[in-house]
Design a protein around this motif. Structure first.
Motif, mmCIF file in Angstrom:
data_model
loop_
_atom_site.group_PDB
_atom_site.id
_atom_site.type_symbol
_atom_site.label_atom_id
_atom_site.label_comp_id
_atom_site.label_asym_id
_atom_site.label_seq_id
_atom_site.Cartn_x
_atom_site.Cartn_y
_atom_site.Cartn_z
ATOM 1 N N ASN A 105 0.663 -1.115 -0.100
ATOM 2 C CA ASN A 105 0.204 0.054 0.117
ATOM 3 C C ASN A 105 0.945 1.032 -0.170
ATOM 4 O O ASN A 105 1.056 1.424 1.086
ATOM 5 N N THR A 135 0.658 4.430 -0.060
ATOM 6 C CA THR A 135 -0.085 5.332 0.328
ATOM 7 C C THR A 135 0.137 5.209 1.585
ATOM 8 O O THR A 135 0.590 6.103 2.681
ATOM 9 N N ALA A 136 -0.205 4.388 1.704
ATOM 10 C CA ALA A 136 0.147 3.931 3.868
ATOM 11 C C ALA A 136 1.471 3.952 4.480
ATOM 12 O O ALA A 136 2.066 4.203 5.019
ATOM 13 N N ALA A 137 2.421 3.907 2.810
ATOM 14 C CA ALA A 137 4.157 3.608 3.385
ATOM 15 C C ALA A 137 4.124 4.425 3.702
ATOM 16 O O ALA A 137 5.558 4.856 3.899
ATOM 17 N N LEU A 186 2.696 6.987 4.267
ATOM 18 C CA LEU A 186 2.633 8.296 5.538
ATOM 19 C C LEU A 186 3.224 7.194 7.087
ATOM 20 O O LEU A 186 2.619 7.698 8.114
#
Ligand SMILES: Nc1ncnc2c1ncn2[C@@H]1O[C@H](COP(=O)(O)OP(=O)(O)OP(=O)(O)O)[C@@H](O)[C@H]1O
Ligand SMILES: [Mg+2]
Lengths: 322, 499
Positions: free
Chosen positions: A202, A204-206, A208
């Motif tokens: 992921n 995006t999550a990475a 963040l």
């Protein structure tokens, strides 16, 4: 953990079981079929042959696995391999030290990988397009650089990489096992490996979670370029010839090994253990088709079908996407 | 309801297990038309799994399902729809690239002469549906441009547009503010009047008691109680859920306000943030309230370096800082628990260890090698403290229940012990017990000197946890209330501009 409700409850997880052992079974099955069909298959010399053949694709596949784990793809491996080894081989022909020439070849591969990575992160070109571009450009440069002529007659010390034997094991086999081992440690034991899995799972999550996503992307393509160059050196050392068309179509075999090995195209899932088996399986298949005198035209078809089957099986056994 | 009514849905001895987990165990339950049944239980009790079985998403191991007295089998969501059963899933399932209208009519678009899609009719119908429900969203808007709450409302509109006879709502209000929740409640009640059978899953007990005719409590996969709502008290329901007396809710320890850590001056970004200034002090929990879309999340992302600042300054411990990426923020000691766990937080295919330890893995390494022992120790501690239900640390996080996934993401940041922690809807979907535990942890961390900024749409949570409350409206901070001054009414007045 605090509430492990049901450790006694042994539900059979078909999916996990298949993902872990399905490949081993398919591999064994193929071995059995081939030994039944051809008595030459199960001889030590033939098996060693399979192993030796598998090394080149194996080394390329290590880099490819790492790239695909981030959700990317590297179509340029064959051309990067060609440009790197022709540069290295021509330096040797000019009488430069072997170590220097090898270093330059590996550096060239890495650098081309970095360019791939920068195209993807800075110019935001999708990996498929960026590396397709590199495939064409690097091949073109190779042809220009060599004027279309093969480079042969390389120093013996260099050729030892491809032909030497240590403790009864051919150098290419030792080298590729070393690359697999290093790659495995890198992916499973280091923070960079973990970041690669997070990024692929992921993006995006990475970001963040503090993963330096752009830097990791450049790194994986650099690794892939390095692996391609190394595989090329082993190949040239064995053949004592660097052809300008060397490595053509290698991306296909590498991607096949990775995918048959269970690494998911969407990133974040899979690993090198599968790729090792995948590379062996594909080479065994190649070898078997040769032994059985299957026409090279049919070979492509059979290989394609096997890969499609593998993908299908993984789809059947992979978790439903909600 | 008449006494002799045949149940709309009758479940008999339903069982379902996953590797290492008996998710649903011997559940028999009736659900009637003209009624709202609330289904409650701790995170991982099996509520979503039971509803997924009824909706054909998950196959059952054994048991029988009757619909209006008829034995049915529901092998797929499609079949469920044909039978008039639909569900609003806990995790949003809309396709972000498509428009609201396209999502609502996905797979059943109105056709013109049986061929090409009749877009005009599709959007007109979709808009009518949205308007009828009082949902202020354009049918032509792309899902990706909507807030989580708006998406939730679209999801609800979609489910309702099937004219179902049985609707399951899995934590539909977990990302809604009270105003949107009111809209939803009105809807749900009118559906009950029309005779629909409704199953309502929620961790907010106030809602359950406000809405439900009957209550069913699950624990560890079993149905432990079911009865008319009037027969229960909230305390009883909690006791049934957790199977023990819940420790007294942790009293809020008033913080000793320390020196300022993070200061924002006149932040600007697009239309969402139009000049926001705030200051966070060590030892203090600041609540950031406001309606959905008021810009709270945007402010959080700016403070974390996730979005580009168009104007204003950020100061950290007395120095002006330029955050170019979350990495910069993390390096300074700022953490963010993002709003949307599925899209922005979870690594669905990775283990609980990598998810809870995503930050630790990067920080606790020597020459690039992860110090797994240290990571495991901290992760295990947090998993136990937050009561994450997982058979082991290698379990893939996608196999955890929604609330447990949320706990894993909170664990990720608590484990890093940042100096400033920003939490955007931190307890969404988390059960009462774990919620109290998270609030206690926040208090404890603040007492140890952490500065905490918490965004929440749940006013009781804001009021219960914060030392100071900021209220946002239309991209600006419109009120600052001390713990003593703050009430639900004052916050709502400020948030809606009726000051
Ligand atoms: N696909 C799956 N594979 C393995 N385990 C699963 C899977 N789906 C659910 N589980 C497990 O089954 C149990 C019940 O999960 P379920 O999602 O039904 O809980 P829930 O009551 O909805 O919880 P929450 O309030 O957190 O949403 C959990 O322990 C969960 O980890
Ligand atoms: Mg659930």
């Amino acid at each position: 953990m605090s509430q492990t409700r049901s450790s006694h409850l042994a539900t059979f997880d078909r999916r996990a079981f298949f993902q872990r052992f399905g490949l081993v079974f398919s591999f064994l099955l193929l071995m059995i079929v081939l030994s039944a069909l051809s008595e030459r298959f199960l001889t030590p010399s033939n098996l060693m042959n399979v192993l030796r053949q598998a090394t080149i694709n194996g080394i390329v596949s290590v880099g490819m696995t790492i790239v695909i784990l981030t959700g990317g793809i590297d179509l340029s491996v064959g051309s990067v391999l060609a440009l790197s080894v022709t540069v290295g081989a021509s330096l040797m022909k000019q009488g430069q030290p072997v170590a220097w020439a090898v270093g330059v070849a590996l550096g060239t591969g890495t650098l081309l990988g970095v360019v791939n990575g920068l195209m993807i992160t800075r110019a935001k070109i999708p990996p498929f397009i960026a590396t397709l571009g590199m495939l064409t450009v690097a091949r073109g440069l190779t042809l220009l650089y060599t004027q279309g002529q093969p480079i042969t007659g390389l120093p013996a010390e260099f050729r030892w990489i491809g032909t030497g034997v240590v403790a009864g094991i051919p150098m290419p086999v030792i080298l590729s096992l070393a690359v697999f081992a290093l790659g495995w440690i890198f992916l499973t034991r280091t923070k960079y490996g973990a970041q690669i899995y997070l990024l692929g799972d992921n993006p995006t999550a990475a970001r963040l979670a503090g993963v330096p996503t752009d830097r990791m992307t450049v790194l994986v393509y650099a690794i892939s370029g390095f692996c391609a160059a190394l595989a090329g050196l082993v190949l040239v050392a064995r053949l004592d010839s660097a052809q300008p068309i060397i490595g053509q179509g290698y991306e296909f075999n590498a991607i096949a090994a990775v995918v048959v090995g269970g690494t998911s195209f969407s990133g974040g899932e899979g690993g090198l253990a599968g790729t090792l088996l995948g590379a062996l399986l594909i080479e065994t298949l190649n070898n078997g088709l040769n032994l059985l005198n299957v026409s090279p035209l049919w070979e492509q078809v059979v290989k394609g079908v096997v890969i499609a089957l593998a993908l299908l099986l993984y789809k059947v056994f992979s978790p439903p996407s909600k | 309801m008449t006494e002799i009514a045949i149940p709309r849905l009758k479940l008999e001895h339903i069982y379902k297990s996953f590797p290492g987990v008996q998710a649903v165990s011997d559940v028999s339950l009736n659900v009637y038309g003209h009624q709202i049944l609330a289904l409650v239980g701790e995170n991982g009790a099996g509520k979503s799994t039971l509803m997924n079985i009824v909706n054909g998403v998950v196959p059952l191991d054994s048991g029988k399902i009757y619909l209006d007295g008829q034995l049915v089998s529901i092998p797929s969501p499609r079949r469920a729809l044909e039978l008039g059963i639909t569900m609003i899933h806990q995790e949003l399932a809309l396709i972000p690239e498509l428009t609201v209208g396209q999502n609502i009519f996905l797979g059943r678009e109105p056709r013109r002469w049986g061929i090409g899609v009749d877009w005009k009719r599709l959007y007109a119908q979709a808009q009518r549906e949205l308007d009828r429900l009082g949902i202020e969203v354009s049918a032509q808007a792309t899902i990706a441009d909507l807030s989580i709450a708006q998406r939730q409302l679209v999801e609800i509109a979609k489910a309702l547009s099937y004219n179902a006879r049985l609707i399951a709502l899995d934590e539909p209000t977990s990302s809604l503010t009270s105003r949107e929740t009111d809209t939803l409640f009105r809807l749900v009640r009118s559906l009950r009047e029309e005779g629909v059978a409704l199953i309502y899953i929620s961790h907010r007990l106030e809602e359950v008691f406000e809405l439900a005719d009957r209550i069913a409590v699950m624990r560890d996969g079993h149905l432990v109680a079911v009865g008319n709502a009037s027969e229960f008290t909230p305390a009883e329901v909690v006791r049934l859920m957790v199977g023990r007396e819940l420790a007294e809710f942790f009293p809020k320890v008033p913080a000793k306000r320390g020196e300022p850590v993070l200061k924002a001056v006149n932040l600007k970004a697009g239309r969402e943030v139009r000049g926001v200034s705030l200051e966070l002090h060590r030892g203090e929990i600041v609540g950031l309230a406001g309606l959905v879309g008021s810009g709270r999340t945007n402010v959080a992302r700016l403070l974390f370096g996730a979005d580009r600042l168009e104007g204003g300054e950020i100061w950290f411990e007395g120095r002006q800082v330029h955050l170019r990426s979350p990495q910069d923020a993390i390096r300074l000691g700022i953490g963010l628990v993002p709003e949307d766990r599925k899209a922005q937080g979870l690594f669905a295919g990775q283990s609980v260890r990598y998810n809870a330890g995503a930050g630790l893995i990067q920080r606790l390494s020597r020459w690039g090698f992860i110090r797994f022992q240290a990571v495991n120790r901290i992760v295990r501690e947090l998993v136990e403290r937050l009561r994450v239900r997982t058979p082991h640390l290698n379990q893939k996080v996608r196999n955890l229940s929604g609330g447990n996934q949320q706990k894993v993401i909170i664990a990720r940041w608590l484990g890093l012990n940042p100096r400033v922690l920003i939490l955007d809807e931190p307890t969404r979907g988390v059960d009462v017990g774990a919620k109290a535990e998270i609030h206690a942890l926040m208090s404890e961390l603040a007492a140890q000197g952490m500065a905490i900024l918490m965004i929440s749409s749940e006013l009781p949570e804001i009021l219960g946890v914060s030392d100071r409350i900021l209220v946002m409206r239309e991209g600006r901070i419109v009120a600052e209330l001390s713990r003593e001054e703050a009430t639900q009414d004052r916050i709502m007045q400020a948030a809606t501009g009726q000051l």
